[in-house]
Design an enzyme around this catalytic site. Structure first.
Site, PDB file in Angstrom:
ATOM      1  N   HIS A 138      24.074  43.665  12.097  1.00 59.67           N
ATOM      2  CA  HIS A 138      23.642  42.702  11.088  1.00 59.67           C
ATOM      3  C   HIS A 138      23.098  41.485  11.793  1.00 59.67           C
ATOM      4  CE1 HIS A 138      23.658  40.085   7.585  1.00 59.67           C
ATOM      5  NE2 HIS A 138      23.652  41.202   6.887  1.00 59.67           N
TER       6      HIS A 138
ATOM      7  N   HIS B  97      16.830  46.667   5.745  1.00 58.65           N
ATOM      8  CA  HIS B  97      17.465  45.788   4.743  1.00 58.65           C
ATOM      9  C   HIS B  97      18.144  46.683   3.703  1.00 58.65           C
ATOM     10  CE1 HIS B  97      18.201  42.305   2.372  1.00 58.65           C
ATOM     11  NE2 HIS B  97      16.972  41.982   1.979  1.00 58.65           N
TER      12      HIS B  97
ATOM     13  N   ASP C 275      26.389  48.586   3.876  1.00 60.56           N
ATOM     14  CA  ASP C 275      25.738  49.830   3.479  1.00 60.56           C
ATOM     15  C   ASP C 275      26.383  51.068   4.078  1.00 60.56           C
ATOM     16  OD1 ASP C 275      23.876  48.702   1.820  1.00 60.56           O
ATOM     17  OD2 ASP C 275      22.590  48.144   3.487  1.00 60.56           O
TER      18      ASP C 275
HETATM   19  N1  CMC Z   1      22.086  50.959  16.337  1.00 62.80           N
HETATM   20  C1  CMC Z   1      21.850  50.821  17.658  1.00 62.80           C
HETATM   21  N2  CMC Z   1      21.497  49.666  18.254  1.00 62.80           N
HETATM   22  C2  CMC Z   1      21.386  48.592  17.460  1.00 62.80           C
HETATM   23  C3  CMC Z   1      21.621  48.653  16.068  1.00 62.80           C
HETATM   24  C4  CMC Z   1      21.983  49.879  15.519  1.00 62.80           C
HETATM   25  N3  CMC Z   1      22.220  49.990  14.202  1.00 62.80           N
HETATM   26  N4  CMC Z   1      21.426  47.425  15.536  1.00 62.80           N
HETATM   27  C5  CMC Z   1      21.074  46.618  16.553  1.00 62.80           C
HETATM   28  N5  CMC Z   1      21.046  47.327  17.714  1.00 62.80           N
HETATM   29  C6  CMC Z   1      20.762  46.789  19.045  1.00 62.80           C
HETATM   30  C7  CMC Z   1      19.267  46.488  19.200  1.00 62.80           C
HETATM   31  O1  CMC Z   1      18.578  47.590  19.731  1.00 62.80           O
HETATM   32  C8  CMC Z   1      19.290  45.309  20.137  1.00 62.80           C
HETATM   33  O2  CMC Z   1      19.466  45.796  21.446  1.00 62.80           O
HETATM   34  P1  CMC Z   1      18.832  44.979  22.721  1.00 62.80           P
HETATM   35  O3  CMC Z   1      19.492  43.638  22.719  1.00 62.80           O
HETATM   36  O4  CMC Z   1      19.197  45.817  23.875  1.00 62.80           O
HETATM   37  O5  CMC Z   1      17.358  44.912  22.460  1.00 62.80           O
HETATM   38  C9  CMC Z   1      20.560  44.548  19.759  1.00 62.80           C
HETATM   39  O6  CMC Z   1      21.438  45.536  19.167  1.00 62.80           O
HETATM   40  C10 CMC Z   1      20.307  43.422  18.770  1.00 62.80           C
HETATM   41  O7  CMC Z   1      19.677  43.983  17.629  1.00 62.80           O
HETATM   42  P2  CMC Z   1      18.441  43.366  16.892  1.00 62.80           P
HETATM   43  O8  CMC Z   1      17.643  44.484  16.293  1.00 62.80           O
HETATM   44  O9  CMC Z   1      17.739  42.396  17.777  1.00 62.80           O
HETATM   45  O10 CMC Z   1      19.188  42.570  15.760  1.00 62.80           O
HETATM   46  P3  CMC Z   1      18.567  42.043  14.440  1.00 62.80           P
HETATM   47  O11 CMC Z   1      19.421  40.906  14.027  1.00 62.80           O
HETATM   48  O12 CMC Z   1      17.115  41.771  14.628  1.00 62.80           O
HETATM   49  O13 CMC Z   1      18.686  43.270  13.434  1.00 62.80           O
HETATM   50  C11 CMC Z   1      19.502  44.781  11.819  1.00 62.80           C
HETATM   51  C12 CMC Z   1      19.717  43.429  12.528  1.00 62.80           C
HETATM   52  C13 CMC Z   1      20.450  44.865  10.622  1.00 62.80           C
HETATM   53  C14 CMC Z   1      18.064  44.888  11.308  1.00 62.80           C
HETATM   54  C15 CMC Z   1      19.790  45.911  12.834  1.00 62.80           C
HETATM   55  O14 CMC Z   1      21.125  45.800  13.298  1.00 62.80           O
HETATM   56  C16 CMC Z   1      19.553  47.293  12.218  1.00 62.80           C
HETATM   57  O15 CMC Z   1      18.417  47.754  12.177  1.00 62.80           O
HETATM   58  N6  CMC Z   1      20.645  47.986  11.744  1.00 62.80           N
HETATM   59  C17 CMC Z   1      20.495  49.261  11.101  1.00 62.80           C
HETATM   60  C18 CMC Z   1      19.970  49.088   9.683  1.00 62.80           C
HETATM   61  C19 CMC Z   1      21.011  48.546   8.727  1.00 62.80           C
HETATM   62  O16 CMC Z   1      22.142  49.031   8.671  1.00 62.80           O
HETATM   63  N7  CMC Z   1      20.603  47.539   7.938  1.00 62.80           N
HETATM   64  C20 CMC Z   1      21.446  46.960   6.855  1.00 62.80           C
HETATM   65  C21 CMC Z   1      21.780  45.534   7.080  1.00 62.80           C
HETATM   66  S1  CMC Z   1      23.101  45.018   5.976  1.00 62.80           S
HETATM   67  C22 CMC Z   1      22.426  45.141   4.408  1.00 62.80           C
HETATM   68  C23 CMC Z   1      21.471  44.062   4.105  1.00 62.80           C
HETATM   69  O17 CMC Z   1      21.888  42.900   4.044  1.00 62.80           O
HETATM   70  O18 CMC Z   1      20.292  44.374   3.871  1.00 62.80           O
END
Ligand code: CMC
Length: 428
Positions: free
Chosen positions: A306, A265, A363
């Site tokens: 995201h 986050h 970010d």
């Molecule tokens: N790098 C590589 N793979 C990724 C990434 C990433 N940054 N983000 C998602 N994936 C993959 C993930 O492994 C999954 O793959 P699979 O379908 O094969 O299992 C797929 O994409 C879907 O991801 P998810 O984790 O199920 O998606 P989510 O909606 O649960 O998570 C997130 C969203 C923001 C937590 C995640 O994208 C992440 O950890 N990103 C990096 C951290 C980040 O930049 N966070 C800031 C968010 S914006 C600021 C805020 O509002 O806080």
């Protein structure tokens, strides 16, 4: 609300009719609140398909990459408005008239100082404490100082708390930074604008007048605007959940700050810079992209992806422009920006990121701007918390001003079935 209905068919049960709510914008929402009374409930880990509340504050269309606050696009607000005006808008639902704006700004300025005894808390922390750790503690402790405004059912109390929090967060954030440096904790200057005053408290000292660059103040203000609210994200939902028990708003905001801290986050802005440092050089990008794609490697590209945006995060677009403006104005040639641009280009053209619709988020660029302004990495999430405070308060206030229930999710229990207790000397 419309007359549309969904029919739920469950084997061995009578069909259930569920009302469908039609929002002013976005997808239809099936109302499942009657299910429990019918002996069944839903399973939705991570709330990916669940609206936890009704809200009029912020709208996101993740497919389009659209973010609206009270109907106004984030791009327009970031280019034409300022942070305190956006605060007014989020809290009150409308943009202020010139008179209302002047009064709002003046009231915020009347609340910028913290109680002198709050300064004593800082001495209890190690100098190398993470500023987020200090901020969680100090903001929670504010509830011990403002007994005059803790009646959550009194709208005047709620208003004064909103002013206090918006006004005091920059003061506390800067104090967290100065404490770590061992420098005097600065008093606010009410002759300065909101962002200018924050930069004054961060970089000024009591011995000299501080000079604040208007370009940097504007960039800072824009960062505040871009982080001001983002509908029911993890920290805002935390604030609502804490508030639903009737907890006081300072305690609720402290809970929000804690939820924001995680790298998935608000902690992502700090994590982006750490990641860029780790990558180090353009030649290493391919290796890190491969790590991000490897299912057996926990590494993720920080600043990408995201939960809601499946397109470019509109805040990232504004932040990207702002980043170039700031670096050009300051004459900074930051190799990390070049690295970030290259990383973005490679990731955006990679089939893995394309298929999963992983785009840069807010970010990805904010850290580079903050670094150029001279703000250390450990303060990035603190600045996010400062900016998001208004969103948290607006959501908390919206909840408290309307009929609400304590937030209490259910679970899919997969533990042991009932069994008899065995005395310790009889256990195998
Ligand atoms: N790098 C590589 N793979 C990724 C990434 C990433 N940054 N983000 C998602 N994936 C993959 C993930 O492994 C999954 O793959 P699979 O379908 O094969 O299992 C797929 O994409 C879907 O991801 P998810 O984790 O199920 O998606 P989510 O909606 O649960 O998570 C997130 C969203 C923001 C937590 C995640 O994208 C992440 O950890 N990103 C990096 C951290 C980040 O930049 N966070 C800031 C968010 S914006 C600021 C805020 O509002 O806080």
């Amino acid at each position: 609300m419309t007359e549309k209905k969904a029919i739920l068919k469950v084997e061995g049960r009578e069909d259930l009719e569920l009302p469908i709510h039609t929002p002013t914008l976005g997808q239809d929402v099936i109302d499942v609140s009657s299910l429990t009374a019918n002996g069944i409930f839903t399973f939705d880990p991570g709330f990916t398909s669940t609206a936890s509340c009704e809200s009029k504050i912020t709208y996101i269309d993740g497919e389009k990459g659209q973010l609206l606050h009270r109907g106004y696009s984030i791009e327009e607000l970031a280019s034409k408005s300022d942070y305190l005006e956006v605060c007014y808008l989020l809290l009150n639902g409308e943009l202020p008239s010139a008179e209302q704006k002047a009064e709002f700004v003046s009231t915020v300025k009347n609340h910028t100082m913290v109680h002198e005894q709050i300064r004593n808390f800082f001495n209890g922390f190690r100098r190398d404490a993470h500023p987020m750790a200090i901020m969680c503690g100090v903001v929670g402790a504010l509830s011990a100082f403002y007994h005059d405004s803790l009646d959550i059912n009194d709208s005047t109390h709620r208003d004064v708390t909103a002013f206090r929090l918006i006004a005091k967060m920059p003061t506390i954030a800067a104090m967290c930074y100065k404490y770590g440096l061992g420098q005097p904790l600065m008093y606010p200057r009410n002759d300065l604008g909101y962002a200018e005053n924050f930069l004054h408290m961060m970089f000024g000292n009591p011995c000299e007048d501080s000079e604040i660059s208007p370009t940097l103040a504007r960039a800072m203000d824009r960062i505040f605007i871009l982080h001001a609210d983002h509908e029911q994200n993890a920290s805002t939902s935390t604030v609502r959940l804490a508030g639903s028990s009737g907890a006081n708003p300072f305690a609720c905001i402290a809970a929000g700050i804690s939820a924001l801290w995680g790298p998935a986050h608000g902690g992502a802005n700090e994590a982006v810079l750490k990641m860029l440092e780790e990558i180090g050089d353009v030649s290493q990008i391919e290796t890190f992209i491969a790590k991000a794609k490897d299912k057996n490697d926990p590494f993720k590209l920080m600043g990408f992806g995201h939960r809601v945006y499946k397109n470019y995060d509109p805040r990232a677009t504004v932040m990207r422009e702002s980043c170039h403006e700031v670096l050009a104005e300051l004459g900074v040639n930051d190799p990390q920006l070049e690295l970030a641009m290259k990383l973005e280009e490679i990731a955006l053209n990679d089939p893995y990121f394309k298929e999963k619709k992983l785009f840069p988020n807010v970010d990805f660029y904010s850290g580079i701007i903050l670094k150029a302004i001279g703000i250390p990495t450990s303060m990035f999430t603190v600045i996010f918390a400062l900016s998001r405070t208004v969103g948290w308060i607006a959501h908390w206030n919206e909840m408290i001003s309307n009929p609400y229930k304590i937030g209490r999710p259910r679970q899919l229990y997969t533990g042991e079935t009932e069994r008899s207790f065995v005395p310790v000397n009889e256990r195998k």
